[in-house]
Each structure stands twice: as structure tokens, then as C-alpha cells.
Design an enzyme around this catalytic site. Structure first.
Site, short mmCIF file in Angstrom:
data_model
loop_
_atom_site.label_atom_id
_atom_site.label_comp_id
_atom_site.label_asym_id
_atom_site.label_seq_id
_atom_site.Cartn_x
_atom_site.Cartn_y
_atom_site.Cartn_z
N ASP A 192 106.64 -10.52 39.66
CA ASP A 192 105.90 -10.61 40.87
C ASP A 192 104.38 -10.41 40.39
O ASP A 192 104.02 -10.93 39.23
CB ASP A 192 106.22 -9.65 42.09
CG ASP A 192 105.43 -9.81 43.24
OD1 ASP A 192 105.99 -10.39 44.17
OD2 ASP A 192 104.48 -9.14 43.46
N ASP A 231 115.67 -16.37 45.10
CA ASP A 231 114.39 -15.88 45.55
C ASP A 231 113.42 -16.97 46.16
O ASP A 231 113.10 -17.89 45.72
CB ASP A 231 113.53 -15.37 44.18
CG ASP A 231 112.05 -14.87 44.68
OD1 ASP A 231 111.81 -14.46 45.74
OD2 ASP A 231 111.34 -14.79 43.93
N HIS A 239 114.09 -11.37 45.49
CA HIS A 239 112.78 -11.20 44.93
C HIS A 239 112.82 -10.22 43.93
O HIS A 239 112.38 -10.20 42.79
CB HIS A 239 111.82 -11.24 46.00
CG HIS A 239 110.51 -11.46 45.33
ND1 HIS A 239 110.07 -12.27 44.57
CD2 HIS A 239 109.47 -10.56 45.21
CE1 HIS A 239 108.68 -12.14 44.22
NE2 HIS A 239 108.38 -10.89 44.65
#
Length: 306
Positions: free
Chosen positions: A123, A249, A278
Site C-alpha cells: 500500500d 485485492d 488487500h
């Protein structure tokens, strides 16, 4: 710049989090002093494995990975980005910029004298971590990227569009709920509470609110030029560069392809697909630890300073 600091008692007794806090001073653009928190576990003479979290989590995301790697004899370092975890939190949303985050973490990296690093980033840990690699390629021995990217204004996924809209319009940002929704498994009440711990109220969440709008998904976004320059460095990075994206994801699905195509270090390594959503650290921590353990073992032996 006004800065908020989460009270220490918010972090007492968290599930599976026995790690002592460490702090490094950094400074805002106006000279305001802040501190960045990190954990540093395992033998200090070992090659550091740097674990970088994203939005809206903190180093707690890596708790099982840290424990596994330390048992395997590794040194593991996991920082909290500014605005998250035990790190300080500027009070105004406009205090947060992409380049500001990069500068803070560059200062943190240099102040902690980290070299020969094996990076795992996910991320925003990738959006910032890969900028560190581009700034200091000589400091990194290998990189693993998971569910992340280094965007240069070329668009967004439907999953990211939904997250952007929710993050900007929800009257309250339910951090533990978000982490639970981004994992394939259900988090326990104690785990959700640990993700809520850094944020006593909505005032502490300005960094979490700001991150989604900072992702450079249009040519007009700030940091497009800086990310393009970072890609030029990554396109010469020939040390091991592994993709370990998840299989479910909705936000970053397919994002591994660009790294495999453009980074020289990604061409002669074994990539993997992890099972989970995710927040893959919640779904496949053992697999992440095993991947990093094997990667470190494959690298040339570390030369220790005299």
C-alpha cells in the site's frame, strides 16, 4: 504546525504486541519537531528487514511477521508513518503531502543509519518505500512489493475509486472496520481495537483522511514528476526485486506486471502470489515471513563494519 501525540496508554496491552517503542526526531517543513516511532527487534548485527505499512494501518499490521522473522534469527524494523501508530500526527489535513512523507522517511532512514536493507512494502508503504529505494538505491539489498504501486497519473481502479469516495465522505473513519474489510479473514475484536488505538478521536485521523487524495492518479496530481524520476532509478535497479501481490485485492489487482516488466532486478527471481485480500499481512503472515527468510538467505553474506 500543530502536532498531536497519541497517549501512551492507548497502546498498553494490545494483542500480540509486546514490542518496545523507539523514536526518531524529524522536522516539518516549518521546522516543527516531530517523532517517528518504530520497533527494532532481533540481533542488531543482522541485515535489517524493513517492513513498511500503508493506509490506514500502522506497524501492528506486521505483528505476526515480526514474531516469525525474529524466531528465525532476523533483525526486523517496522516504522509508523507520520500520522499513524505511535508516530506524531500533524493536526491539519493540509500538513500532509506526498513529498512531505517521503522527506520525513528519508530523514528517518538516514538518522537510523540503515544500510543493506531488505524492504517489504505494501500500500502506501510502497508509494513511500519505493521512493526511498530510488533516493538511496545503494542502501537496499533487495525489495519485495505487495499490493502497491508507484503511480504517475495514469488512472485508478474501481476499487480505489470506491475507497477514495468512502474515505472523503464518511462522517467518521472507522479504522478497525476498514482493516477488517480489507482482510480476507475476520479480525478479532482485540485486533480491531488495536488498529483503532492510535486514533482517540477524529482529530487524529487527518493523515488517514489525506492519503487517498494524495495518490497521483491524474497528470495534474502533485508528485507525478517525482515518481517518474523514481521510476528512472528503478529501471536501473538490478538487485533482487520480488512481487508478492495477493490473489484477491480489488484495489491493486494486476499491479505486479509493471514491476516485473520494468525493474531489471525482477527478471531473474521467483515471484509469488499470496492468498488474501488487500491487507495481505493479516491473511498470509507466515508466507511473507518465509519468503523474506528465503530471500535473505539467498543474498551474499553481509559484510560487517569493523
Amino acid at each position: 504546525m500543530d502536532v498531536l501525540r497519541t497517549p501512551d496508554e492507548r497502546f498498553e496491552g494490545l494483542a500480540d504486541w509486546p514490542y518496545a517503542p523507539r523514536y526518531t526526531p524529524v522536522f516539518g517543513a516549518d521546522g516543527t519537531a516531530m517523532r517517528i516511532h518504530h520497533v527494532d527487534e532481533g540481533p542488531k548485527d543482522r541485515r535489517p528487514i524493513l517492513l513498511m505499512h500503508g493506509e490506514p494501518s500502522w506497524a501492528y499490521l506486521y505483528r505476526h511477521v515480526i514474531a516469525d522473522l525474529v524466531k528465525r534469527g532476523h533483525r526486523v524494523i517496522a516504522p509508523d508513518l507520520v500520522g499513524f501508530g505511535r508516530s506524531d500526527k500533524p493536526a491539519l489535513r493540509t500538513d500532509y503531502t506526498y513529498e512531505g512523507h517521503v522527506t520525513w522517511m528519508k530523514d528517518w532512514l538516514v538518522r537510523n543509519e540503515l544500510t543493506d536493507i531488505v524492504l517489504f512494502c505494501q500500500d502506501w508503504g510502497g508509494l513511500i518505500g519505493l521512493r526511498l529505494v530510488a533516493a538511496f538505491p545503494e542502501r537496499f539489498a533487495a525489495v519485495v512489493v505487495s499490493n502497491t504501486g508507484l503511480p504517475v497519473g495514469a488512472g485508478k481502479s474501481e476499487g480505489f475509486e470506491a475507497w477514495l469516495n468512502f474515505s472523503q465522505n464518511a462522517p467518521e473513519l472507522p479504522i478497525g472496520f476498514i482493516l477488517n474489510g480489507g482482510a480476507a479473514r475476520d479480525l478479532s475484536d482485540a485486533e480491531r481495537a488495536a488498529y483503532d488505538a492510535p486514533f482517540p478521536d477524529e482529530r487524529f485521523k487527518e493523515g488517514a483522511r489525506r492519503f487517498p487524495v494524495l495518490v497521483p492518479i491524474t497528470p495534474e496530481h502533485a508528485s507525478v514528476a517525482e515518481n517518474k524520476a523514481a521510476w528512472q532509478v528503478l529501471e536501473r535497479f538490478n538487485k533482487p526485486f520480488i512481487t508478492a501481490f495477493s490473489d484477491a485485492d480489488p484495489i491493486t489487482r494486476g499491479g505486479e506486471a509493471v514491476f516485473q516488466a520494468r525493474v531489471p532486478g525482477a527478471r531473474n527471481v521467483a515471484h509469488t502470489t499470496l492468498k488474501g485480500s488487500h491487507f495481505i499481512q493479516e491473511d498470509s503472515p507466515g508466507e511473507i515471513a518465509a519468503l523474506l527468510d528465503g530471500l535473505v538467505a539467498s543474498l551474499p553474506q553481509r559484510e560487517l563494519a569493523e
